[in-house]
Structure formats: C-alpha cells, structure tokens
Design an enzyme around this catalytic site. Structure first.
Site, mmCIF file in Angstrom:
data_model
loop_
_atom_site.group_PDB
_atom_site.id
_atom_site.type_symbol
_atom_site.label_atom_id
_atom_site.label_comp_id
_atom_site.label_asym_id
_atom_site.label_seq_id
_atom_site.Cartn_x
_atom_site.Cartn_y
_atom_site.Cartn_z
ATOM 1 N N TYR A 86 -1.748 -0.679 11.119
ATOM 2 C CA TYR A 86 -2.117 -1.099 9.645
ATOM 3 C C TYR A 86 -1.020 -1.021 8.932
ATOM 4 O O TYR A 86 -0.434 -1.839 8.133
ATOM 5 C CB TYR A 86 -3.553 -0.810 9.269
ATOM 6 N N SER A 105 0.777 -1.203 -0.055
ATOM 7 C CA SER A 105 -0.023 -0.182 -0.045
ATOM 8 C C SER A 105 0.812 1.286 0.055
ATOM 9 O O SER A 105 1.886 1.388 0.609
ATOM 10 C CB SER A 105 -0.850 -0.151 1.290
ATOM 11 N N LYS A 114 2.010 -3.417 6.821
ATOM 12 C CA LYS A 114 2.349 -3.300 5.295
ATOM 13 C C LYS A 114 3.992 -3.266 5.334
ATOM 14 O O LYS A 114 4.470 -3.965 4.499
ATOM 15 C CB LYS A 114 1.800 -2.404 4.594
HETATM 16 C C1 UD1 Z 1 -5.741 4.615 3.623
HETATM 17 C C2 UD1 Z 1 -4.483 4.343 3.012
HETATM 18 C C3 UD1 Z 1 -4.471 3.339 2.452
HETATM 19 C C4 UD1 Z 1 -5.315 1.869 2.573
HETATM 20 C C5 UD1 Z 1 -6.543 2.328 3.194
HETATM 21 C C6 UD1 Z 1 -6.833 1.354 3.902
HETATM 22 C C7 UD1 Z 1 -2.747 6.588 3.062
HETATM 23 C C8 UD1 Z 1 -2.416 7.448 2.142
HETATM 24 N N1 UD1 Z 1 -3.715 5.643 2.349
HETATM 25 O O1 UD1 Z 1 -6.439 5.299 2.494
HETATM 26 O O2 UD1 Z 1 -3.098 2.835 1.732
HETATM 27 O O3 UD1 Z 1 -5.236 0.955 1.950
HETATM 28 O O4 UD1 Z 1 -6.461 3.586 4.127
HETATM 29 O O5 UD1 Z 1 -8.641 1.556 4.262
HETATM 30 O O6 UD1 Z 1 -2.516 6.083 4.114
HETATM 31 N N2 UD1 Z 1 -12.680 10.925 3.276
HETATM 32 C C9 UD1 Z 1 -13.599 11.995 3.645
HETATM 33 N N3 UD1 Z 1 -14.729 11.406 4.164
HETATM 34 C C10 UD1 Z 1 -15.002 10.107 4.535
HETATM 35 C C11 UD1 Z 1 -13.906 9.088 4.233
HETATM 36 C C12 UD1 Z 1 -12.730 9.494 3.550
HETATM 37 O O7 UD1 Z 1 -13.378 13.152 3.479
HETATM 38 O O8 UD1 Z 1 -16.281 9.755 4.995
HETATM 39 C C13 UD1 Z 1 -11.515 11.482 2.989
HETATM 40 C C14 UD1 Z 1 -10.211 11.060 3.593
HETATM 41 O O9 UD1 Z 1 -9.951 12.162 4.428
HETATM 42 C C15 UD1 Z 1 -9.073 10.982 2.505
HETATM 43 C C16 UD1 Z 1 -9.897 10.339 1.503
HETATM 44 O O10 UD1 Z 1 -11.191 10.589 1.610
HETATM 45 O O11 UD1 Z 1 -8.655 12.220 2.210
HETATM 46 C C17 UD1 Z 1 -9.731 8.830 1.177
HETATM 47 O O12 UD1 Z 1 -9.951 8.219 2.358
HETATM 48 P P1 UD1 Z 1 -10.061 6.715 2.336
HETATM 49 O O13 UD1 Z 1 -10.905 6.159 1.475
HETATM 50 O O14 UD1 Z 1 -10.512 6.315 3.825
HETATM 51 O O15 UD1 Z 1 -8.458 6.237 2.132
HETATM 52 P P2 UD1 Z 1 -7.266 6.600 2.964
HETATM 53 O O16 UD1 Z 1 -7.250 7.168 4.196
HETATM 54 O O17 UD1 Z 1 -6.578 7.579 1.925
#
Ligand code: UD1
Length: 343
Positions: A151, A126, A155
C-alpha cells in the site's frame, strides 16, 4: 470556466466530505465510484447536506472505456483522485490487487486527462510515504524511506508517476496532499467513516465498542519509545482535510501554483498517542470504553506527525477543528449509523 470537478472515490470517507466542501465553495462535484468500499447511503448523505442531486457514475477507474464516457460528457476544471485500495495489512497479502488498482487507475486518469485537456489533478497521498522518519516532525523535504507495505509503495509510486508525467508532458499541474490520520465526521452526522466488515483504522475500533457492536478495543503495544508507550499519530479532522482539497483546486485553477507539481503535508502538527486519544474520546463523550493493551501490530510505525508550516504558509490551509469537537462528531456519527442499523 468550468466549475465541474471529477471526484474519483467520491462516495468514500474523505471523498464524500470533499464533495460537500467543493459544493459549498461553488464547485460542482461529479462523482465516479465503483462502490467497492462505500455505500449508496453516503451519496444520499451528501445530497441531503447540499440539498441537491449530485451527478454520480458507478464506474471502476480501471475500466478506461467507461471512464472515458465520463470525460466525454463533462468538461472538468480538475480531477481529485481518491479511488484506491487502502488497507495496509491486506496489501501485504494481495500486493497485485494493490499495484494493479492503485497504479492502474491513476495511469488511466492521466491518459484521459491528456486526451481531454484536463489540466489539474489533486492526488490523495499519505504520510505513509515517510515510513519511520529519523527526525520528527516530518516536513515535505523529509526523505522518503523504503515503503513498509505494498500500500505504502503504491502511494510513493503514484507520486512518482505524477511527477514524471507532469514533467514529461508539460500539460498538467498536480498537487499531492500527504494526509496524516484522518478522523471525525461531518457536523450533520449525515456522512462519516463507514468501514465494511472489520475496520482497520483506530477510530471505528474506538466507537464500535462504545456502541456495543464490538466487545473490546485492543491497543497495539505500550512499550514504544513514547511518553505513555503507545504509538503517536497526527489525527486530522476530515472536514479540515476536505477543505485542503478545495484550496488545492483553487490554487491550480487560479494559477497560483509555484511549481507544476507540489506536495503538502495535511496534519495538525501535533502528535497524539493512542492512549491519549482514547482517554480524550472517553472524556469528551462522557463514557467509559473497554480497552486493553495487547502486543504490537506488525508494521506499525512508532511515531509520526507533521510539520505543517509549508501548507499553512504556502497553501494558506490550517487545521482548525479542536480534537474534542472531532471526537464528539465521530461519536454522533456512530450513534446515527447504529440507530439506522437497528431500525
Ligand atoms: C496507516 C498509515 C496511513 C494510511 C492508513 C491506511 C502510517 C504512519 N500510517 O495508518 O498513512 O493512510 O494506514 O489505513 O503508515 N491502533 C490500535 N488498535 C487498533 C487499531 C489501531 O492500537 O485496533 C493504533 C495503531 O497501532 C496506530 C494507531 O492506532 O498506532 C492508528 O492506527 P490506524 O488507524 O490503523 O492508522 P495507521 O496505521 O497510523
């Protein structure tokens, strides 16, 4: 030569799409999954797409004796190891579960691969291993920062276990694929992301309010140092991502690896903000979402996206599906599962 590929976690989100692509490339995926975070309906979806019964074992990779039974029955050309716990937030509260499960299952697999002379492994890594990098985009040479969650630590450790085992025993080849943010669904809408309970990842949290399952989407923070203030990620289509696994298997099985352990970034090379993603989803699917800005989420990284030149040039893989198509596929999938739930 055997065309059988052991796919651990093959009923999961990325695993299921990879089984379909393996099948289409002429391989025979053999699935091991404990169904702890996946549904039997996904297996049915894979079988419908492939028009074929898929061999499936409900086995937890921590159970080495049951896993060994699977190795006894087959002769694998390669293993693709997806089975793992993956919720960042949960890992902070249940670190032992994450270390035991994610490290233990890889170690069990490697022991069995040695014992049964299975040479090739593709590991689901990841972009989380980079943490918040100082320079963007990240290349495979970008130094890994200290993990921000158990987590993420698993990895990093799994990559290290793989590297050390490959170098010590001299009987394996391995490829770690560092995924950025997988989204989307198969064009058939027969398989897709099917989170249990409250989702953690962004896309189900986008589609569920759109389907009326959840009232509101919360955007975590608009005060980051990015053009619109929301976080930036590299959203990679799951079918494109699945194809990278087939290419990694081909590369090892055909003896084209440049080193016994290789790492590739699997992303689009383009950073997209959370707000941009939501607006594009609304636009391509002709709907309006209920969303609001709330406080930052603990542990979120501000921005990360991939430099994909190495995977493009060396693995010969490239993301091809436009974001608009990916976002349409997610909505089609969500409508399908909402319909199935209401039946
Ligand atoms: C993270 C990890 C990724 C991992 C994944 C597992 C990093 C950069 N990424 O992904 O490697 O495989 O978790 O689950 O560490 N968001 C909102 N509202 C929400 C949900 C998410 O605004 O309700 C935003 C988050 O702040 C983020 C983006 O959407 O900026 C993506 O979030 P998410 O899908 O949870 O993935 P990551 O946190 O990037």
């Amino acid at each position: 030569m055997s065309k059988q590929i052991l796919v651990t976690g093959g009923c999961g989100y990325i695993g299921s799409h990879t089984c379909v692509e393996l099948f289409e490339a002429g391989y025979e995926p053999i699935i091991v999954d404990d169904l702890s975070n996946s549904e039997p309906t996904i297996l049915e979806g894979i079988e419908k797409i492939c028009s074929k019964k898929i061999t499936f074992y409900q086995v937890d990779c921590l159970d080495s004796s049951k896993l060994e039974d699977v190795f006894k029955k087959h002769s694998f050309a390669a293993v693709i190891h997806f089975a793992a716990l993956k919720a960042v937030g949960e890992s902070v509260h249940k670190p032992l579960d994450y270390y035991q499960n994610n490290l233990g299952s890889l170690i069990n697999l490697l022991y069995l691969m040695r014992k049964y002379s299975v040479e090739n492994i593709v590991f689901s890594s990841s972009c989380t291993v980079y943490g918040q990098a100082d320079v963007l985009p990240v290349t495979e040479q970008t130094p890994r920062k200290a993990a921000t969650s158990p987590y993420g630590a698993t990895k990093q450790m799994c990559e290290d276990i793989l590297r050390d085992s490959i170098s010590a025993y001299g009987c394996f080849k391995g490829i770690a694929l560092r995924y950025f943010n997988p989204i989307g669904a198969h064009p058939s809408a027969l398989i897709g992301e099917l989170p249990r309970g409250i989702p953690n990842n962004l896309l189900p949290l986008v589609t569920q309010p759109a389907a009326g399952i959840r009232p509101m989407l919360n955007v975590f923070g608009n005060d980051y140092n990015t053009p619109d203030g929301s976080c930036i990620r590299d959203y990679i289509d799951v079918v494109d991502l699945a194809k990278a696994h087939v290419m990694a298997v081909d590369r090892m099985c055909q003896g084209r690896s440049k080193a016994n352990f290789e790492i590739f970034n699997i992303g689009t090379g383009r950073g997209v903000s959370t707000i941009e993603l939501i607006k594009t989803f609304e636009e391509v699917n002709h709907l309006k979402l209920n969303w609001q800005i709330v406080a930052r989420r603990d542990g979120d990284i501000e921005a990360v996206w991939a430099d994909t030149s190495y995977s493009n040039n060396e693995l010969g893989w490239k993301a091809t599906r436009p974001l608009s198509e990916t976002l349409k596929s997610v909505w089609k999938w969500q409508q399908n599962i909402t319909f199935a739930l209401r039946k």
